[in-house]
Design an enzyme around this catalytic site. Sequence first.
Site, mmCIF file in Angstrom:
data_model
loop_
_atom_site.group_PDB
_atom_site.id
_atom_site.type_symbol
_atom_site.label_atom_id
_atom_site.label_comp_id
_atom_site.label_asym_id
_atom_site.label_seq_id
_atom_site.Cartn_x
_atom_site.Cartn_y
_atom_site.Cartn_z
ATOM 1 N N ILE A 18 42.368 42.805 11.301
ATOM 2 C CA ILE A 18 43.699 42.192 11.115
ATOM 3 C C ILE A 18 44.666 42.590 12.237
ATOM 4 O O ILE A 18 45.550 41.820 12.608
ATOM 5 C CB ILE A 18 44.275 42.503 9.709
ATOM 6 C CG1 ILE A 18 45.440 41.570 9.397
ATOM 7 C CG2 ILE A 18 44.689 43.958 9.562
ATOM 8 C CD1 ILE A 18 45.102 40.109 9.393
ATOM 9 N N SER A 40 43.492 55.291 15.866
ATOM 10 C CA SER A 40 42.334 54.764 15.153
ATOM 11 C C SER A 40 41.142 55.615 15.551
ATOM 12 O O SER A 40 41.104 56.141 16.666
ATOM 13 C CB SER A 40 42.118 53.301 15.573
ATOM 14 O OG SER A 40 41.552 52.544 14.534
ATOM 15 N N ARG A 41 40.159 55.724 14.647
ATOM 16 C CA ARG A 41 39.023 56.589 14.969
ATOM 17 C C ARG A 41 38.167 55.987 16.077
ATOM 18 O O ARG A 41 37.654 56.692 16.928
ATOM 19 C CB ARG A 41 38.183 56.823 13.717
ATOM 20 C CG ARG A 41 38.941 57.551 12.612
ATOM 21 C CD ARG A 41 38.240 57.399 11.290
ATOM 22 N NE ARG A 41 37.880 56.000 11.070
ATOM 23 C CZ ARG A 41 37.046 55.580 10.128
ATOM 24 N NH1 ARG A 41 36.495 56.441 9.299
ATOM 25 N NH2 ARG A 41 36.763 54.305 10.009
ATOM 26 N N LYS A 94 48.793 44.570 3.324
ATOM 27 C CA LYS A 94 48.473 44.315 1.932
ATOM 28 C C LYS A 94 47.020 44.706 1.662
ATOM 29 O O LYS A 94 46.212 44.608 2.573
ATOM 30 C CB LYS A 94 48.722 42.860 1.529
ATOM 31 C CG LYS A 94 48.025 41.802 2.379
ATOM 32 C CD LYS A 94 46.574 41.514 2.317
ATOM 33 C CE LYS A 94 45.743 41.565 1.115
ATOM 34 N NZ LYS A 94 44.336 41.053 1.427
ATOM 35 N N ASP A 172 40.772 41.251 -3.149
ATOM 36 C CA ASP A 172 41.402 41.417 -1.827
ATOM 37 C C ASP A 172 42.015 40.082 -1.389
ATOM 38 O O ASP A 172 43.208 40.044 -1.078
ATOM 39 C CB ASP A 172 40.410 41.965 -0.790
ATOM 40 C CG ASP A 172 41.055 42.058 0.581
ATOM 41 O OD1 ASP A 172 41.783 43.037 0.834
ATOM 42 O OD2 ASP A 172 40.864 41.130 1.399
HETATM 43 P P1 NAP Z 1 38.771 46.459 8.948
HETATM 44 O O1 NAP Z 1 38.723 45.812 10.285
HETATM 45 O O2 NAP Z 1 37.493 46.742 8.250
HETATM 46 O O3 NAP Z 1 39.580 47.841 8.967
HETATM 47 C C1 NAP Z 1 40.654 48.134 9.795
HETATM 48 C C2 NAP Z 1 40.412 49.456 10.493
HETATM 49 O O4 NAP Z 1 40.685 50.531 9.615
HETATM 50 C C3 NAP Z 1 38.978 49.696 10.910
HETATM 51 O O5 NAP Z 1 38.662 49.007 12.099
HETATM 52 C C4 NAP Z 1 38.924 51.206 11.065
HETATM 53 O O6 NAP Z 1 39.288 51.578 12.400
HETATM 54 C C5 NAP Z 1 39.967 51.677 10.078
HETATM 55 N N1 NAP Z 1 39.277 52.310 8.967
HETATM 56 C C6 NAP Z 1 38.203 51.865 8.304
HETATM 57 N N2 NAP Z 1 37.810 52.762 7.393
HETATM 58 C C7 NAP Z 1 38.655 53.800 7.508
HETATM 59 C C8 NAP Z 1 38.733 55.058 6.870
HETATM 60 N N3 NAP Z 1 37.834 55.448 5.974
HETATM 61 N N4 NAP Z 1 39.739 55.872 7.211
HETATM 62 C C9 NAP Z 1 40.613 55.519 8.161
HETATM 63 N N5 NAP Z 1 40.550 54.348 8.844
HETATM 64 C C10 NAP Z 1 39.586 53.505 8.502
HETATM 65 O O7 NAP Z 1 39.662 45.640 7.932
HETATM 66 P P2 NAP Z 1 40.791 44.536 8.172
HETATM 67 O O8 NAP Z 1 40.220 43.208 7.904
HETATM 68 O O9 NAP Z 1 41.508 44.769 9.434
HETATM 69 O O10 NAP Z 1 41.700 44.861 6.896
HETATM 70 C C11 NAP Z 1 42.558 45.981 6.863
HETATM 71 C C12 NAP Z 1 43.655 45.700 5.860
HETATM 72 O O11 NAP Z 1 44.315 44.487 6.243
HETATM 73 C C13 NAP Z 1 43.126 45.475 4.438
HETATM 74 O O12 NAP Z 1 44.001 46.043 3.514
HETATM 75 C C14 NAP Z 1 43.102 43.966 4.302
HETATM 76 O O13 NAP Z 1 43.272 43.537 2.963
HETATM 77 C C15 NAP Z 1 44.302 43.577 5.161
HETATM 78 N N6 NAP Z 1 44.233 42.196 5.666
HETATM 79 C C16 NAP Z 1 43.100 41.722 6.247
HETATM 80 C C17 NAP Z 1 43.047 40.381 6.643
HETATM 81 C C18 NAP Z 1 41.837 39.782 7.317
HETATM 82 O O14 NAP Z 1 41.800 38.563 7.521
HETATM 83 N N7 NAP Z 1 40.852 40.565 7.709
HETATM 84 C C19 NAP Z 1 44.142 39.563 6.447
HETATM 85 C C20 NAP Z 1 45.302 40.101 5.933
HETATM 86 C C21 NAP Z 1 45.325 41.419 5.541
HETATM 87 P P3 NAP Z 1 38.659 52.922 13.037
HETATM 88 O O15 NAP Z 1 37.209 52.944 12.712
HETATM 89 O O16 NAP Z 1 38.947 52.752 14.497
HETATM 90 O O17 NAP Z 1 39.421 54.052 12.410
#
Ligand code: NAP
Length: 311
Positions: A18, A40-41, A94, A172
């Site tokens: 995101i 970020s990690r 969110k 989600d």
């Molecule tokens: P994502 O790419 O899987 O996660 C975002 C980043 O968070 C990961 O790249 C990781 O970066 C870090 N992360 C993952 N596990 C972690 C942990 N255990 N501790 C700390 N950092 C961690 O997910 P995303 O799609 O971006 O979604 C993240 C949030 O945005 C969610 O709440 C989701 O509901 C919301 N969102 C997503 C979308 C969508 O379309 N994807 C849309 C709107 C909102 P590092 O490994 O570099 O730490």
Amino acid sequence: MQGTSGPIRIGIVGVGKIVRDQHLPALAKDNGFDLIAAASRHGKVDGIPNFSTIEAMLDAVPELEAVSLCMPPQFRYDAARTALEAGKHVFLEKPPGATVSEVEHLKALAAKNGVSLFASWHSRYAPAVEAARAFLASAKLQSAAIIWKEDVRRWHPNQDWIWQPGGFGVFDPGINALSIATHILPPMFIAEARLDFPQNRDAPIAAQVAFRTSTGLPVTMDLDWLQTGPQSWDIVAETDRGQMVLSSGGAKLAIAGKAIQDQPEAEYPMLYGRFAEIVRTGTSDVDLAPLQHVADAFMLGKRNVVEAFED
Ligand code: NAP
């Protein structure tokens, strides 16, 4: 912390899908913010200092005024507390947290530290949502149906957290529907729910939820994560002035068969506009109604085990 008159110096935490899809493009075009660091990690943002933890970022870049926390919800509270206690304004992706009570505590911490907390609900900023709200305020609601069906393999590839406890599963995306529904429909409460858990997962892949409004009108919600082909992100309301169809996740509105609105979305630029506004005015914006409904669905819902899900 008081808002400053120049751009708000912001850091971003949890650089993943995101952040790349929405936060970076929105911030690049927004004169109200200056993105000066990331934590970020593994993920990195080009052209700014990157750190592996929020603590390291806050130590090294004390001029930061705000942070956007974009990691999965299960891992957001500790980062938010750290930032609020360091006197930074906080934007929460969110859903704002994994539990209602932890976000309540963040609200109190923001107030105590004199900074702003924003529980962002991007779908509320979809282009036709305000027109739908205005229409429903002028009509007599009879019933409503929320239909949110998408393909998890297409939208959430390799996201293990989403299937873990606190990852919400199909809620989600479903919480996006609820963020719109709680903005445009009267107060409502869950009467009954069924949550379908794949036998090899800890979060639901589908859900059927029956709400009643405060005056007893039925509102149903049908969530499904196995929808291939056309995707459905619709809220349909029957009213005394005809049927209202808010579709495409809040982008399109039709009333009594007539298209009223169909515009390109600008959800994240609007979210950052709202965040800047609450920082400048020294307020917070934390509506927990969508999260509370999800918590209620897990509390009241019947658990139904269905066939295993493989990516
Ligand atoms: P994502 O790419 O899987 O996660 C975002 C980043 O968070 C990961 O790249 C990781 O970066 C870090 N992360 C993952 N596990 C972690 C942990 N255990 N501790 C700390 N950092 C961690 O997910 P995303 O799609 O971006 O979604 C993240 C949030 O945005 C969610 O709440 C989701 O509901 C919301 N969102 C997503 C979308 C969508 O379309 N994807 C849309 C709107 C909102 P590092 O490994 O570099 O730490």
